[in-house]
Design a protein around this motif. Structure first.
Motif, PDB file in Angstrom:
ATOM      1  N   THR A  62       0.820  -1.213   0.000  1.00  0.00           N
ATOM      2  CA  THR A  62       0.000   0.000   0.000  1.00  0.00           C
ATOM      3  C   THR A  62       0.857   1.267   0.000  1.00  0.00           C
ATOM      4  OG1 THR A  62      -0.200  -0.143   2.422  1.00  0.00           O
ATOM      5  CG2 THR A  62      -1.997  -1.066   1.123  1.00  0.00           C
ATOM      6  N   HIS A  64       1.744   4.110  -2.270  1.00  0.00           N
ATOM      7  CA  HIS A  64       1.180   4.624  -3.514  1.00  0.00           C
ATOM      8  C   HIS A  64       2.044   5.706  -4.159  1.00  0.00           C
ATOM      9  CE1 HIS A  64      -2.560   2.421  -2.896  1.00  0.00           C
ATOM     10  NE2 HIS A  64      -2.510   2.790  -1.628  1.00  0.00           N
ATOM     11  N   HIS A 109      -2.105   6.029   1.923  1.00  0.00           N
ATOM     12  CA  HIS A 109      -2.281   7.130   0.980  1.00  0.00           C
ATOM     13  C   HIS A 109      -1.686   8.443   1.468  1.00  0.00           C
ATOM     14  CE1 HIS A 109      -5.233   4.354  -0.770  1.00  0.00           C
ATOM     15  NE2 HIS A 109      -5.147   5.085  -1.860  1.00  0.00           N
ATOM     16  N   CYS A 173     -12.605   8.082  -3.939  1.00  0.00           N
ATOM     17  CA  CYS A 173     -11.622   7.037  -4.231  1.00  0.00           C
ATOM     18  C   CYS A 173     -11.922   5.811  -3.372  1.00  0.00           C
ATOM     19  CB  CYS A 173     -10.214   7.555  -3.952  1.00  0.00           C
ATOM     20  SG  CYS A 173      -8.923   6.319  -4.198  1.00  0.00           S
ATOM     21  N   VAL A 176      -9.256   4.245  -0.561  1.00  0.00           N
ATOM     22  CA  VAL A 176      -8.799   4.949   0.637  1.00  0.00           C
ATOM     23  C   VAL A 176      -9.258   4.194   1.879  1.00  0.00           C
ATOM     24  CG1 VAL A 176      -9.056   7.069   1.984  1.00  0.00           C
ATOM     25  CG2 VAL A 176      -8.764   7.188  -0.494  1.00  0.00           C
ATOM     26  N   TYR A 181      -8.739   8.165   6.813  1.00  0.00           N
ATOM     27  CA  TYR A 181      -9.616   9.095   6.111  1.00  0.00           C
ATOM     28  C   TYR A 181     -10.510   9.827   7.107  1.00  0.00           C
ATOM     29  CZ  TYR A 181     -13.589  10.539   3.205  1.00  0.00           C
ATOM     30  OH  TYR A 181     -14.596  11.254   2.606  1.00  0.00           O
ATOM     31  N   TRP A 347      -4.191   4.768 -11.623  1.00  0.00           N
ATOM     32  CA  TRP A 347      -2.771   5.127 -11.552  1.00  0.00           C
ATOM     33  C   TRP A 347      -2.092   4.958 -12.908  1.00  0.00           C
ATOM     34  CZ3 TRP A 347      -1.291   7.751  -7.521  1.00  0.00           C
ATOM     35  CH2 TRP A 347      -2.008   7.607  -6.331  1.00  0.00           C
TER      36      TRP A 347
END
Length: 490
Positions: A62, A64, A109, A173, A176, A181, A347
């Motif tokens: 994870t 990114h 993220h 998104c 996430v 978040y 991506w």
């Protein structure tokens, strides 16, 4: 070559050797003692050291931002992937006991990678919450319990399986992770009408720096601020209720929405402005989500914004979860795509030749956001804010060696915008973290004045309340990273 005989040299060499070897032995002892501590808690099968064949794949699963996947990027001593609250508690206690820094990662993220890297030379441990991902939806009471490691797509999927008229004002998104978040506030498609995701949390549980379980009602009376952004105080599984023993950490309430919604993407081209210099041509891209019918939307837009040129052909009615797919660049996909944590379609598009360059993204505020006070949750950016702006620049992976050409350009653009945005402080969204604002000293001691630099930027007047909370629940600053909030002792 001859040998140098000197009785005065030997003591110097002896001292040098002892001084040089001691830190190595000490580090090895700490490492071994830490692993032994974890093994005594029966979680050895959830611990990944650098010698484990799965270590790299779990670490990079994870991450990114490829800036942080380099041979010189700091790597954790150990990655722990807990399955239960007791595993989280054990990792916290063992890390604190042996003086190791801790990083917590939900979805990875974070713009600056603070959930999985460290700028100091001190060894650190990652707790990866990806396995703590349970989602329990209660349609009758219009609430859900969600674990921190669940991604937004998993929440949306569970809602869609049980109701066509319930929704949650969460992220567009789908990949996430829920915990981080929420802790940053969390804006999404419906936040202008229903507020942030954090505004719709009603109950939460945490684990503090001593491994204690803390329980707190949140928005029932909007009386509590500190359930988010207390550095890495963990959202945790709920215990002592009628739910099963591995139940999730955050209770949220749903909103009722129409069964049919209208998302739309619409472009306005400026080609006629520069017919002789096409390189100066540009355009405007509008993305919106409306709760209601298409004919109502078209009629409204033709009256208040005829320049947009919106027609019925631009509008397709669909369910809320289908809107998430459409606006999230996942059109014509099955709902199961929301469960795919490794989906990289967006991506790969961002790194195509057509996508190279810079973008400024404007997210419109007002609506419900103007009605909720700045002090309701740590996120303070409410009434008076017209837009949130994010600054982005992209380049190809093979061009990483030239990254220093792009980042300074983005910084200059950000500086140029200073006179057009909020002042004293120039506000920033903590989920779009920026270490350029300032960061903690590597020795672990940072003054209140230093912390205020980024603390007030992210949280305005709520910063002082967060400092008080950290002073109470983590006076030793066990949970920390480059922009964490430290206790204040006058």
């Amino acid at each position: 070559m001859g040998f140098l005989h000197s009785s005065s040299l030997f003591p110097f060499l002896l001292v040098f050797i002892v001084s040089f070897s001691w830190p190595i032995t000490s580090s090895a002892d700490i490492y071994g003692d830490f692993l032994h501590c974890l093994s005594s808690s029966s979680i050895s099968n959830l611990v990944y050291t650098q010698m484990n064949s799965s270590y790299s794949s779990i670490l990079e699963s994870t991450i990114h931002n490829s800036r942080f996947i380099t041979p010189t990027s700091p790597k954790p001593w150990v990655i722990v992937t807990p399955l239960h609250v007791s595993h989280v508690q054990a990792t916290i206690r063992c890390s604190k006991k042996h003086g190791l820094q801790l990083r917590t990662r939900s979805g990875g993220h974070d713009f600056e990678g603070v959930s999985y890297i460290s700028e100091s030379e001190s060894p650190f441990v990652i707790i990866d919450l990806a396995n703590l991902r349970s989602v329990q939806v209660d349609v009758e009471n219009e609430v859900a319990w969600v674990q921190s490691g669940a991604i937004m797509g998993e929440l949306y999927y569970e809602i869609a399986q049980k109701s066509g008229t319930l929704a949650f004002p969460g992220a567009l998104c789908h990949g996430v992770a829920f915990g981080r978040y929420i802790s940053g506030g969390g804006y999404g498609l419906l936040f202008r009408k229903y507020g942030l995701a954090a505004d719709n949390v009603i109950d939460a549980e945490f684990i503090d720096a001593n491994g204690r379980i803390l329980k707190q009602k949140i928005n029932g009376g909007r009386s509590v601020l500190g359930y988010s952004n207390c550095n890495n105080v963990f959202n945790k599984q709920n215990a002592g209720t009628k739910r099963h023993s591995n139940s999730p950490p955050l209770a949220i309430y749903f909103i009722q929405i129409p069964r049919r919604n209208v998302p739309f993407d619409h472009d306005i081209n400026n080609e006629h402005h520069h017919p002789r210099r096409p390189e100066l041509n540009g355009g405007h891209h509008f993305q919106h989500h409306v709760l209601g019918r298409a004919n109502e939307l078209v009629s409204l837009m033709q009256n208040i914004f005829p320049e947009l040129g919106l027609t019925s052909k631009d509008c397709n009615e669909m369910s809320f979860v289908e809107s998430i797919l459409a606006l999230g660049l996942l059109p014509n996909q099955n709902l199961e795509i929301l469960l795919d944590r490794n989906y990289r379609g967006i991506w790969s598009q961002l790194f195509e030749p057509e996508a190279r360059g810079a973008t400024l993204n404007f997210v419109a505020y007002s609506g419900k956001m103007d009605e909720i006070p700045e002090s309701a949750v740590p996120f303070p950016h409410r009434k008076g804010n017209l837009y949130k702006i994010s600054y982005n620049i992209r380049w190809r992976e093979e061009d990483n060696v030239n990254s220093e050409r792009y980042i300074p350009w983005m910084r200059r653009l950000h500086s140029y915008m200073k006179s057009f945005v909020s002042k004293s402080p120039r506000e920033a969204y903590v989920n779009y973290r920026d270490l350029d604002i300032g960061k903690n000293n590597e020795d672990g001691y940072t003054t209140y004045a230093q912390m205020s630099t980024w603390g007030r930027t992210y949280f305005k007047n709520n910063f002082d309340r967060l400092v008080k909370i950290m002073t109470k629940i983590d006076p030793e600053t066990f949970f920390r990273h480059q922009q964490s909030i430290s206790p204040y002792f006058g």
